[in-house]
Write a protein that holds these residues in place. Sequence first.
Motif, PDB file in Angstrom:
ATOM      1  N   PHE A 172       4.161 -11.680   1.777  1.00  0.00           N
ATOM      2  CA  PHE A 172       2.753 -11.540   2.141  1.00  0.00           C
ATOM      3  C   PHE A 172       2.573 -11.270   3.631  1.00  0.00           C
ATOM      4  O   PHE A 172       1.704 -10.498   4.028  1.00  0.00           O
ATOM      5  N   THR A 173       3.366 -11.898   4.460  1.00  0.00           N
ATOM      6  CA  THR A 173       3.199 -11.747   5.911  1.00  0.00           C
ATOM      7  C   THR A 173       3.297 -10.288   6.330  1.00  0.00           C
ATOM      8  O   THR A 173       2.435  -9.775   7.052  1.00  0.00           O
ATOM      9  N   SER A 174       4.344  -9.608   5.891  1.00  0.00           N
ATOM     10  CA  SER A 174       4.490  -8.200   6.266  1.00  0.00           C
ATOM     11  C   SER A 174       3.481  -7.321   5.535  1.00  0.00           C
ATOM     12  O   SER A 174       2.993  -6.324   6.097  1.00  0.00           O
ATOM     13  N   PHE A 175       3.151  -7.690   4.299  1.00  0.00           N
ATOM     14  CA  PHE A 175       2.152  -6.917   3.554  1.00  0.00           C
ATOM     15  C   PHE A 175       0.807  -6.931   4.259  1.00  0.00           C
ATOM     16  O   PHE A 175       0.163  -5.895   4.424  1.00  0.00           O
ATOM     17  N   ALA A 176       0.348  -8.119   4.662  1.00  0.00           N
ATOM     18  CA  ALA A 176      -0.977  -8.241   5.278  1.00  0.00           C
ATOM     19  C   ALA A 176      -1.078  -7.404   6.547  1.00  0.00           C
ATOM     20  O   ALA A 176      -2.083  -6.720   6.781  1.00  0.00           O
ATOM     21  N   ALA A 177      -0.040  -7.454   7.385  1.00  0.00           N
ATOM     22  CA  ALA A 177      -0.052  -6.675   8.625  1.00  0.00           C
ATOM     23  C   ALA A 177      -0.076  -5.182   8.325  1.00  0.00           C
ATOM     24  O   ALA A 177      -0.838  -4.420   8.945  1.00  0.00           O
ATOM     25  N   ALA A 178       0.746  -4.739   7.362  1.00  0.00           N
ATOM     26  CA  ALA A 178       0.802  -3.315   7.031  1.00  0.00           C
ATOM     27  C   ALA A 178      -0.488  -2.850   6.370  1.00  0.00           C
ATOM     28  O   ALA A 178      -0.971  -1.742   6.641  1.00  0.00           O
ATOM     29  N   SER A 179      -1.065  -3.675   5.496  1.00  0.00           N
ATOM     30  CA  SER A 179      -2.293  -3.304   4.804  1.00  0.00           C
ATOM     31  C   SER A 179      -3.453  -3.160   5.776  1.00  0.00           C
ATOM     32  O   SER A 179      -4.236  -2.214   5.699  1.00  0.00           O
ATOM     33  N   GLU A 180      -3.550  -4.092   6.719  1.00  0.00           N
ATOM     34  CA  GLU A 180      -4.623  -4.029   7.712  1.00  0.00           C
ATOM     35  C   GLU A 180      -4.490  -2.784   8.586  1.00  0.00           C
ATOM     36  O   GLU A 180      -5.482  -2.098   8.858  1.00  0.00           O
ATOM     37  N   ALA A 181      -3.275  -2.483   9.020  1.00  0.00           N
ATOM     38  CA  ALA A 181      -3.050  -1.304   9.862  1.00  0.00           C
ATOM     39  C   ALA A 181      -3.323  -0.015   9.096  1.00  0.00           C
ATOM     40  O   ALA A 181      -3.936   0.919   9.629  1.00  0.00           O
ATOM     41  N   ALA A 182      -2.888   0.044   7.842  1.00  0.00           N
ATOM     42  CA  ALA A 182      -3.087   1.252   7.043  1.00  0.00           C
ATOM     43  C   ALA A 182      -4.562   1.487   6.759  1.00  0.00           C
ATOM     44  O   ALA A 182      -5.029   2.638   6.774  1.00  0.00           O
ATOM     45  N   PHE A 183      -5.310   0.410   6.504  1.00  0.00           N
ATOM     46  CA  PHE A 183      -6.736   0.558   6.240  1.00  0.00           C
ATOM     47  C   PHE A 183      -7.467   1.067   7.480  1.00  0.00           C
ATOM     48  O   PHE A 183      -8.368   1.907   7.385  1.00  0.00           O
ATOM     49  N   ALA A 184      -7.069   0.582   8.645  1.00  0.00           N
ATOM     50  CA  ALA A 184      -7.662   1.069   9.890  1.00  0.00           C
ATOM     51  C   ALA A 184      -7.414   2.566  10.059  1.00  0.00           C
ATOM     52  O   ALA A 184      -8.316   3.327  10.440  1.00  0.00           O
ATOM     53  N   GLU A 185      -6.194   3.010   9.758  1.00  0.00           N
ATOM     54  CA  GLU A 185      -5.874   4.436   9.852  1.00  0.00           C
ATOM     55  C   GLU A 185      -6.710   5.253   8.875  1.00  0.00           C
ATOM     56  O   GLU A 185      -7.173   6.350   9.207  1.00  0.00           O
TER      57      GLU A 185
END
Length: 314
Positions: A172-185
Amino acid sequence: MPLDLTPLSADHFDDWLEATRARLVTLRQESGMFVGEDAGSHVDAVLGDLLSAGHETETSLILTIGEEGTRIGTVWLAANSGVLIIVDLAFAIDPTARQLDELLDELRSLARRQHVGRLSIALHSSDIAGRAFVEGRGFEVASIQMLLEPLPSRAPRASGGLVVTPMTPERFTSFAAASEAAFAEDLVSSGRYSAEDAVVESHRQMELELPEGIDSDGQELFTAHVDGAEVGVLWIGVRRRGGRPHAFILDIEIASDQRRKGYGRDLMLAAEHEAARLGADSIGLHVFGFNTSAITLYESLGYRRVEERFLRTV
């Protein structure tokens, strides 16, 4: 003679508000985006937020559209992040193509005077008049809300070998960071936000949906594996719709090196299975307009568009 856009007078505000509320409730119900009293509750929340001070709300501008003494309709405007938002566009008569062209010209001029670079309007599938306004006038689809109802009785495809399991706290830790960054993009790519505003909005939504991380109520997170190797992730939020559980796909992603193998369809079918397990009989999602391959997949599975947000450069 050009159209005349004039601010709605205070003595007409209550009548306008009553008619606008009824119109917005009907559009939501007819499109299927909301069911029964849910539509009214949602509209009341929107009106309370955007018109907190009623007619005197400084962040909203309600204009009467007229021509040679004839009232054509009203347009309700708000501005945010360099975008002039058409919150609602209502016509009292069927406007001609010329009148729609002139209305767009007037709104573009207003946007330029306010140093705003884009126009935005969200339209439900049942808003025929609104769609006539955007059609052929340079608007592009920025994002789409889609709905599948009722859930079809089809099982996940066994032959694909894709298995979905609950996400671990470590993943979850890496997922949350990647999901937030991808959504911003994606927010930037959609044209709705600047890079700076997109980061803020993405973080805000992540905090709203996952206040307790992986243990947040109403959130179901999964990883998808094929032959023991992770190929994707799935995030489902459990909502209420018409008094019943409703599943909403908040994130679904196939790893870049695992695409074009049919795993996207398999994961969507797995999402349907999980939604049914959670007691839902409907499932929804949001997709950005530039993601044409995903839109094609969703529509092939029976999802229909209930609301689309359009953007146009001024």
